[in-house]
Design a protein around this motif. Structure first.
Motif, PDB file in Angstrom:
ATOM      1  N   THR A  51       0.833  -1.201   0.000  1.00 50.01           N
ATOM      2  CA  THR A  51       0.000   0.000   0.000  1.00 50.01           C
ATOM      3  C   THR A  51       0.866   1.249   0.000  1.00 50.01           C
ATOM      4  O   THR A  51       0.605   2.194  -0.747  1.00 50.01           O
ATOM      5  CB  THR A  51      -0.941  -0.013   1.226  1.00 50.01           C
ATOM      6  OG1 THR A  51      -1.793  -1.152   1.138  1.00 50.01           O
ATOM      7  CG2 THR A  51      -1.779   1.239   1.296  1.00 50.01           C
ATOM      8  N   GLU A  52       1.891   1.250   0.827  1.00 50.35           N
ATOM      9  CA  GLU A  52       2.805   2.400   0.860  1.00 50.35           C
ATOM     10  C   GLU A  52       3.493   2.581  -0.487  1.00 50.35           C
ATOM     11  O   GLU A  52       3.592   3.701  -1.004  1.00 50.35           O
ATOM     12  CB  GLU A  52       3.829   2.215   1.978  1.00 50.35           C
ATOM     13  CG  GLU A  52       3.216   2.311   3.365  1.00 50.35           C
ATOM     14  CD  GLU A  52       4.163   1.861   4.469  1.00 50.35           C
ATOM     15  OE1 GLU A  52       5.322   1.497   4.192  1.00 50.35           O
ATOM     16  OE2 GLU A  52       3.717   1.858   5.641  1.00 50.35           O
ATOM     17  N   GLU A  53       3.966   1.487  -1.059  1.00 46.78           N
ATOM     18  CA  GLU A  53       4.646   1.550  -2.358  1.00 46.78           C
ATOM     19  C   GLU A  53       3.713   2.060  -3.453  1.00 46.78           C
ATOM     20  O   GLU A  53       4.076   2.948  -4.231  1.00 46.78           O
ATOM     21  CB  GLU A  53       5.155   0.147  -2.714  1.00 46.78           C
ATOM     22  CG  GLU A  53       5.823   0.062  -4.059  1.00 46.78           C
ATOM     23  CD  GLU A  53       6.285  -1.349  -4.376  1.00 46.78           C
ATOM     24  OE1 GLU A  53       7.091  -1.479  -5.298  1.00 46.78           O
ATOM     25  OE2 GLU A  53       5.837  -2.324  -3.719  1.00 46.78           O
ATOM     26  N   SER A  55       0.946   3.787  -3.091  1.00 49.89           N
ATOM     27  CA  SER A  55       0.554   5.177  -2.816  1.00 49.89           C
ATOM     28  C   SER A  55       1.588   6.141  -3.382  1.00 49.89           C
ATOM     29  O   SER A  55       1.232   7.196  -3.923  1.00 49.89           O
ATOM     30  CB  SER A  55       0.388   5.399  -1.312  1.00 49.89           C
ATOM     31  OG  SER A  55      -0.690   4.651  -0.829  1.00 49.89           O
ATOM     32  N   THR A  56       2.853   5.772  -3.267  1.00 49.50           N
ATOM     33  CA  THR A  56       3.922   6.590  -3.841  1.00 49.50           C
ATOM     34  C   THR A  56       3.788   6.659  -5.356  1.00 49.50           C
ATOM     35  O   THR A  56       3.957   7.720  -5.964  1.00 49.50           O
ATOM     36  CB  THR A  56       5.304   6.007  -3.460  1.00 49.50           C
ATOM     37  OG1 THR A  56       5.390   5.997  -2.036  1.00 49.50           O
ATOM     38  CG2 THR A  56       6.433   6.828  -4.028  1.00 49.50           C
ATOM     39  N   LEU A  57       3.453   5.518  -5.988  1.00 49.56           N
ATOM     40  CA  LEU A  57       3.284   5.495  -7.447  1.00 49.56           C
ATOM     41  C   LEU A  57       2.058   6.296  -7.867  1.00 49.56           C
ATOM     42  O   LEU A  57       2.073   6.964  -8.898  1.00 49.56           O
ATOM     43  CB  LEU A  57       3.170   4.058  -7.947  1.00 49.56           C
ATOM     44  CG  LEU A  57       4.380   3.165  -7.746  1.00 49.56           C
ATOM     45  CD1 LEU A  57       4.099   1.759  -8.266  1.00 49.56           C
ATOM     46  CD2 LEU A  57       5.612   3.748  -8.404  1.00 49.56           C
ATOM     47  N   ALA A  59       0.965   8.953  -6.665  1.00 54.54           N
ATOM     48  CA  ALA A  59       1.307  10.377  -6.673  1.00 54.54           C
ATOM     49  C   ALA A  59       1.925  10.807  -8.012  1.00 54.54           C
ATOM     50  O   ALA A  59       1.942  11.988  -8.339  1.00 54.54           O
ATOM     51  CB  ALA A  59       2.270  10.685  -5.532  1.00 54.54           C
ATOM     52  N   ARG A  60       2.399   9.845  -8.798  1.00 51.86           N
ATOM     53  CA  ARG A  60       3.027  10.165 -10.086  1.00 51.86           C
ATOM     54  C   ARG A  60       2.045  10.203 -11.256  1.00 51.86           C
ATOM     55  O   ARG A  60       2.442  10.443 -12.382  1.00 51.86           O
ATOM     56  CB  ARG A  60       4.124   9.153 -10.385  1.00 51.86           C
ATOM     57  CG  ARG A  60       5.225   9.227  -9.357  1.00 51.86           C
ATOM     58  CD  ARG A  60       6.296   8.243  -9.658  1.00 51.86           C
ATOM     59  NE  ARG A  60       7.229   8.221  -8.551  1.00 51.86           N
ATOM     60  CZ  ARG A  60       8.521   8.348  -8.691  1.00 51.86           C
ATOM     61  NH1 ARG A  60       9.046   8.515  -9.877  1.00 51.86           N
ATOM     62  NH2 ARG A  60       9.298   8.311  -7.645  1.00 51.86           N
ATOM     63  N   GLU A  77      -7.572   5.033  -5.118  1.00 52.92           N
ATOM     64  CA  GLU A  77      -7.469   5.767  -3.846  1.00 52.92           C
ATOM     65  C   GLU A  77      -8.257   5.065  -2.740  1.00 52.92           C
ATOM     66  O   GLU A  77      -7.775   4.941  -1.614  1.00 52.92           O
ATOM     67  CB  GLU A  77      -7.972   7.201  -4.017  1.00 52.92           C
ATOM     68  CG  GLU A  77      -7.056   8.064  -4.855  1.00 52.92           C
ATOM     69  CD  GLU A  77      -7.669   9.416  -5.208  1.00 52.92           C
ATOM     70  OE1 GLU A  77      -6.889  10.335  -5.516  1.00 52.92           O
ATOM     71  OE2 GLU A  77      -8.913   9.550  -5.198  1.00 52.92           O
ATOM     72  N   ALA A 137       7.814   4.250 -12.747  1.00 51.69           N
ATOM     73  CA  ALA A 137       6.569   3.962 -12.020  1.00 51.69           C
ATOM     74  C   ALA A 137       5.811   2.829 -12.705  1.00 51.69           C
ATOM     75  O   ALA A 137       5.297   1.920 -12.041  1.00 51.69           O
ATOM     76  CB  ALA A 137       5.700   5.218 -11.927  1.00 51.69           C
ATOM     77  N   ARG A 140       7.584  -0.424 -11.988  1.00 52.71           N
ATOM     78  CA  ARG A 140       7.329  -0.880 -10.618  1.00 52.71           C
ATOM     79  C   ARG A 140       5.924  -1.466 -10.516  1.00 52.71           C
ATOM     80  O   ARG A 140       5.713  -2.490  -9.875  1.00 52.71           O
ATOM     81  CB  ARG A 140       7.506   0.304  -9.650  1.00 52.71           C
ATOM     82  CG  ARG A 140       7.551  -0.088  -8.239  1.00 52.71           C
ATOM     83  CD  ARG A 140       8.765  -0.984  -7.933  1.00 52.71           C
ATOM     84  NE  ARG A 140       8.427  -1.870  -6.835  1.00 52.71           N
ATOM     85  CZ  ARG A 140       8.610  -3.188  -6.820  1.00 52.71           C
ATOM     86  NH1 ARG A 140       9.197  -3.789  -7.813  1.00 52.71           N
ATOM     87  NH2 ARG A 140       8.239  -3.906  -5.809  1.00 52.71           N
TER      88      ARG A 140
END
Length: 185
Positions: A51-53, A55-57, A59-60, A77, A137, A140
Motif C-alpha cells: 500500500t505504501e509503495e 501510494s507513492t506510485l 502520486a506520479r 485511492e 513507475a 514498478r
C-alpha cells in the motif's frame, strides 16, 4: 437511494452474488493453520508495504489522467485507503487465538489481490505519462502485478474455474438464496 436498497420499501430484498472465476482450495479448509498467526501477520505486513509503495506510485499519475480517468483514480485511492485498516483489523481481531487455514489463506489472498488491482489500475493511469520517472513507475507497477499473480498461482494454487462451473455455482447460489428468503419465518 440505491437500487440495492430500493426493494426494501416494498418488503423485498436484493441479493448480490459474485461468480468465482478463480478458486483456491485452502479457502474451504476449516482445519487449524499450523502457523496461522504468523501467516496473517505476514499478510498484514505485505499489504501495508504494498500500500505504501503503490501510494507513492499513485502520486506520479499526471493531472490529465486524473481528470480523464476519475473513476479509476477514485477506485485506486479507495483501495489504498482501506488496505491499512484491513491489515490492522487482521492483527487486532484475528490474532487472538488459533486460526483456520481458510482465514489465514483469505488474508494472504487479499494481500495479493488488492495490490494487483491497484497496480493494474495504475498501469492504465500512467499509460500516457512520459519521461523516466513515469517509466520507472510503470515498471514498478508491472512488477507488483507480476509478483501478485505469481503469489496467487504458485503460493495459493489459484486455478481458473470453467465457465460451466461458474454458471452452475451461481445457479445453485440463486436457488439457495431464494429458498432461504421464501421460507416462512
Amino acid at each position: 437511494m440505491s437500487t440495492w436498497s430500493y426493494p426494501a420499501r416494498y418488503g423485498a430484498v436484493t441479493a448480490v452474488l459474485e461468480v468465482p472465476m478463480w478458486a483456491v482450495d485452502a479457502v474451504g479448509d476449516a482445519r487449524t493453520h499450523p502457523s496461522g498467526l504468523r501467516a496473517v501477520g505476514a499478510a498484514a505486513r505485505d499489504l501495508t508495504a504494498r500500500t505504501e509503495e503503490l501510494s507513492t506510485l499513485l502520486a506520479r499519475v499526471p493531472a490529465q489522467a486524473r481528470a480523464e480517468h476519475g473513476p479509476l483514480l477514485r477506485t485506486a485511492e479507495f483501495n489504498l485507503s482501506v488496505a491499512p485498516r484491513v491489515a490492522a483489523e487482521w492483527l487486532e481481531l484475528w490474532c487472538s487465538g488459533p486460526l483456520s487455514a481458510s482465514r489465514a489463506t483469505t488474508a494472504g489472498l487479499v494481500a495479493a489481490r488488492l495490490p494487483l488491482r491497484v497496480a493494474s489500475i495504475l498501469l492504465r493511469l500512467l499509460a500516457d505519462a512520459r519521461g523516466p520517472a513515469a517509466e520507472a513507475a510503470r515498471e514498478r507497477a508491472r512488477t507488483v502485478v507480476a509478483d501478485s499473480l505469481d503469489r496467487l498461482r504458485h503460493r495459493f494454487g489459484a486455478r481458473w474455474v470453467p465457465v460451466q462451473e461458474q454458471l452452475a455455482h451461481q445457479t445453485r447460489a440463486i436457488l439457495t438464496a431464494a429458498d432461504c428468503l421464501l421460507q416462512p419465518v
